[in-house]
Motif scaffolding. Structure first.
Motif, PDB file in Angstrom:
ATOM      1  N   ARG A  69      -7.352  -5.268  -1.155  1.00 46.77           N
ATOM      2  CA  ARG A  69      -7.221  -3.979  -0.458  1.00 46.77           C
ATOM      3  C   ARG A  69      -6.288  -3.040  -1.211  1.00 46.77           C
ATOM      4  NH1 ARG A  69      -4.744  -1.144   3.723  1.00 46.77           N
ATOM      5  NH2 ARG A  69      -2.944  -2.526   3.783  1.00 46.77           N
ATOM      6  N   VAL A  70      -5.204  -3.580  -1.747  1.00 46.48           N
ATOM      7  CA  VAL A  70      -4.233  -2.753  -2.473  1.00 46.48           C
ATOM      8  C   VAL A  70      -4.851  -2.215  -3.763  1.00 46.48           C
ATOM      9  CG1 VAL A  70      -2.062  -2.822  -3.738  1.00 46.48           C
ATOM     10  CG2 VAL A  70      -2.198  -3.855  -1.472  1.00 46.48           C
ATOM     11  N   VAL A  71      -5.552  -3.068  -4.495  1.00 48.44           N
ATOM     12  CA  VAL A  71      -6.202  -2.634  -5.740  1.00 48.44           C
ATOM     13  C   VAL A  71      -7.297  -1.614  -5.430  1.00 48.44           C
ATOM     14  CG1 VAL A  71      -7.634  -3.374  -7.685  1.00 48.44           C
ATOM     15  CG2 VAL A  71      -5.683  -4.772  -6.963  1.00 48.44           C
ATOM     16  N   SER A 107       0.827  -1.212   0.000  1.00 51.90           N
ATOM     17  CA  SER A 107       0.000   0.000   0.000  1.00 51.90           C
ATOM     18  C   SER A 107       0.861   1.261   0.000  1.00 51.90           C
ATOM     19  CB  SER A 107      -0.948   0.002   1.203  1.00 51.90           C
ATOM     20  OG  SER A 107      -0.220  -0.050   2.420  1.00 51.90           O
ATOM     21  N   THR A 108       2.051   1.180   0.599  1.00 51.57           N
ATOM     22  CA  THR A 108       2.975   2.324   0.583  1.00 51.57           C
ATOM     23  C   THR A 108       3.398   2.639  -0.850  1.00 51.57           C
ATOM     24  OG1 THR A 108       3.815   1.860   2.807  1.00 51.57           O
ATOM     25  CG2 THR A 108       5.218   3.186   1.377  1.00 51.57           C
ATOM     26  N   LEU A 109       3.584   1.614  -1.665  1.00 49.51           N
ATOM     27  CA  LEU A 109       3.947   1.827  -3.068  1.00 49.51           C
ATOM     28  C   LEU A 109       2.800   2.505  -3.822  1.00 49.51           C
ATOM     29  CD1 LEU A 109       6.057   1.280  -5.312  1.00 49.51           C
ATOM     30  CD2 LEU A 109       4.861  -0.869  -5.768  1.00 49.51           C
ATOM     31  N   VAL A 110       1.572   2.096  -3.530  1.00 49.58           N
ATOM     32  CA  VAL A 110       0.413   2.712  -4.175  1.00 49.58           C
ATOM     33  C   VAL A 110       0.322   4.195  -3.812  1.00 49.58           C
ATOM     34  CG1 VAL A 110      -2.106   2.686  -4.329  1.00 49.58           C
ATOM     35  CG2 VAL A 110      -0.841   0.520  -4.237  1.00 49.58           C
ATOM     36  N   LYS A 111       0.569   4.510  -2.544  1.00 50.92           N
ATOM     37  CA  LYS A 111       0.543   5.912  -2.110  1.00 50.92           C
ATOM     38  C   LYS A 111       1.665   6.723  -2.749  1.00 50.92           C
ATOM     39  CE  LYS A 111      -1.492   4.632   2.347  1.00 50.92           C
ATOM     40  NZ  LYS A 111      -1.228   4.507   3.802  1.00 50.92           N
ATOM     41  N   ALA A 112       2.816   6.079  -2.965  1.00 47.24           N
ATOM     42  CA  ALA A 112       3.917   6.760  -3.651  1.00 47.24           C
ATOM     43  C   ALA A 112       3.546   7.050  -5.102  1.00 47.24           C
ATOM     44  CB  ALA A 112       5.184   5.912  -3.584  1.00 47.24           C
TER      45      ALA A 112
END
Length: 416
Positions: free
Chosen positions: A269-271, A241-246
């Motif tokens: 959750r990530v998608v 999820s940190t990568l998605v926020k980045a």
């Protein structure tokens, strides 16, 4: 020389180390060794038909390797039932093993952790030295996974169960420096511990030019974008999820695109997070077959390895070697005191940032995008490191030396 190998899993089961196991067997035979492998009927990733086909004894490598399979119920999903299966399997395996009186050395892994105790018990009975191949240090691995706390009753009981087995092994192979340090701190004689990395076959894992990358064509990926790739498990420990926020922080640069290959408990959750943030610069695909690892990482201008704070583990994630072998630099959102971060700093093959910090991760990606020449140099240094330290030739040679050395030793317990 005859080796007795005790293992809970063996091909055709779907196991990450299947390729390595075959290479080790071949190397043992090529160096004049015979091996008997004791293992249950196959279960992981196997249909009932496959399971029925692999019962009994197989003879491989011109009869130099004997696979002796014993009956055991299929592996259940329930954790408690699985633990019961492990204990039952060890009980049966022990009674098969003690009949192998003409072996010279016992070779065992640490998955599941009960195999460690089994190896010691068989060695006690046969009065033979044993070698442990350690992929995770139990019970410390439970702490890393967030299942127990260090110092808890479960931790203390687990530690007490296995430490004598570690200390009485003739040699212990670990996959990283942190593992070696942990065992030394627990009182294991440092002369017994050897670091032997999980290697990769450099003829199989290598850089593929984008023009020749079939996977990019199949997925319809542009050959001109700057790609940030994550491939692996989508679980809580990885904290993708940190990568998605980045990615959300980098939407101002149209040419930076994120590609995620993975499956796991956090997938939905990530998608959903990416959809909630209305991201157009990230795409998700299932984890690809291991035969396509070169294509996966060759897509990347830079690949990301992730973890939660404090979950950096005691060894370098094995995917690191595949990434570096494709001449791809790494951004590690990993604990700064981890072995992975130390490797990246020392070999200058990527960038380290603290985990769970999307701002730092986004800035590191932005910096990499702005300095393509430095990226190229980092990729070359990574491949050079793999050639020198993580090739199959280098690592298998150490396996042979360790087993031959151990076979010459007398088996001695802590009590003498």
């Amino acid at each position: 020389m005859r080796i007795l190998k005790l293992t809970a899993y063996y091909p055709p089961e779907i196991i990450p180390s299947a390729g390595m196991e075959k290479q080790i067997e071949t190397a043992f035979v090529d160096n004049g060794m015979d091996m008997t492998v004791l293992t249950p009927y196959p279960t992981r990733g196997c249909t009932k038909t496959v399971r029925e086909a692999y019962k009994g004894i197989e003879l491989l490598h011109d009869h130099h390797v004997k696979i002796n399979r014993f009956p055991l119920m299929p592996e259940p999903k329930n954790t408690i039932l699985r633990a019961i299966r492990y204990i039952l399997g060890n009980f049966i395996q022990y009674h098969y093993a003690i009949k192998e009186k003409n072996c010279d050395v016992i070779f065992a892994g640490t998955t599941p952790p009960t195999q460690i105790i089994l190896a010691k018990r068989v060695a006690n009975k046969l009065c033979k030295p044993y070698v442990l191949r350690v992929q995770d240090i139990f019970p410390d691995s439970l702490v890393t996974a967030g299942l127990v706390k260090k110092g808890s009753l479960i931790y203390k009981l687990g530690d007490r169960m296995v430490m004598r087995s570690y200390r009485e092994a003739s040699q212990i192979m670990v996959v990283g420096d942190e593992m070696r340090n942990t065992l030394e701190e627990k009182g294991v004689d440092k002369s017994k511990i050897r670091v032997v990395r999980n290697w990769i076959d450099l003829s199989d894992v290598k850089h593929i030019n984008r023009a020749d990358n079939r996977l990019m064509t199949e997925l319809g990926l542009s050959k001109n974008a700057f790609y940030v790739v994550y491939a692996g498990n989508l679980g809580k420990v990885q904290n993708v999820s940190t990568l998605v926020k980045a990615a959300a922080l980098l939407q101002d640069i149209d040419n930076i695109q994120f590609v995620v290959f993975g499956n796991g408990v956090e997938s939905e959750r990530v998608v959903a997070l990416a959809q909630e943030l209305k991201l157009t610069n990230i795409v998700f695909y299932p984890l690809q077959d291991k035969t396509r690892v070169s294509e996966v990482y060759s897509i990347a201008d830079i690949s990301v390895i992730m973890c939660q704070k404090g979950a950096g583990g005691s060894a370098v994630p094995s995917k690191t070697w595949s990434i570096l072998a494709t001449e791809t630099p790494v951004i590690a959102a990993f604990d700064k005191d981890s072995e992975l971060s130390e490797l990246i700093r020392t070999e200058r093959c990527g960038i380290c940032v603290e985990p769970e910090n999307e701002v730092m991760l986004a800035e590191a990606i932005r910096e990499a995008y702005m300095k393509p020449d430095l990226l190229k140099d980092s990729g070359k240094r990574g491949r050079d490191y793999i050639n020198k330290h993580i090739s199959s030739e280098v690592c298998i040679k150490e396996y042979i030396e360790i087993v031959k050395y151990s076979a010459k030793l007398n088996y001695v317990t802590e009590s003498g």
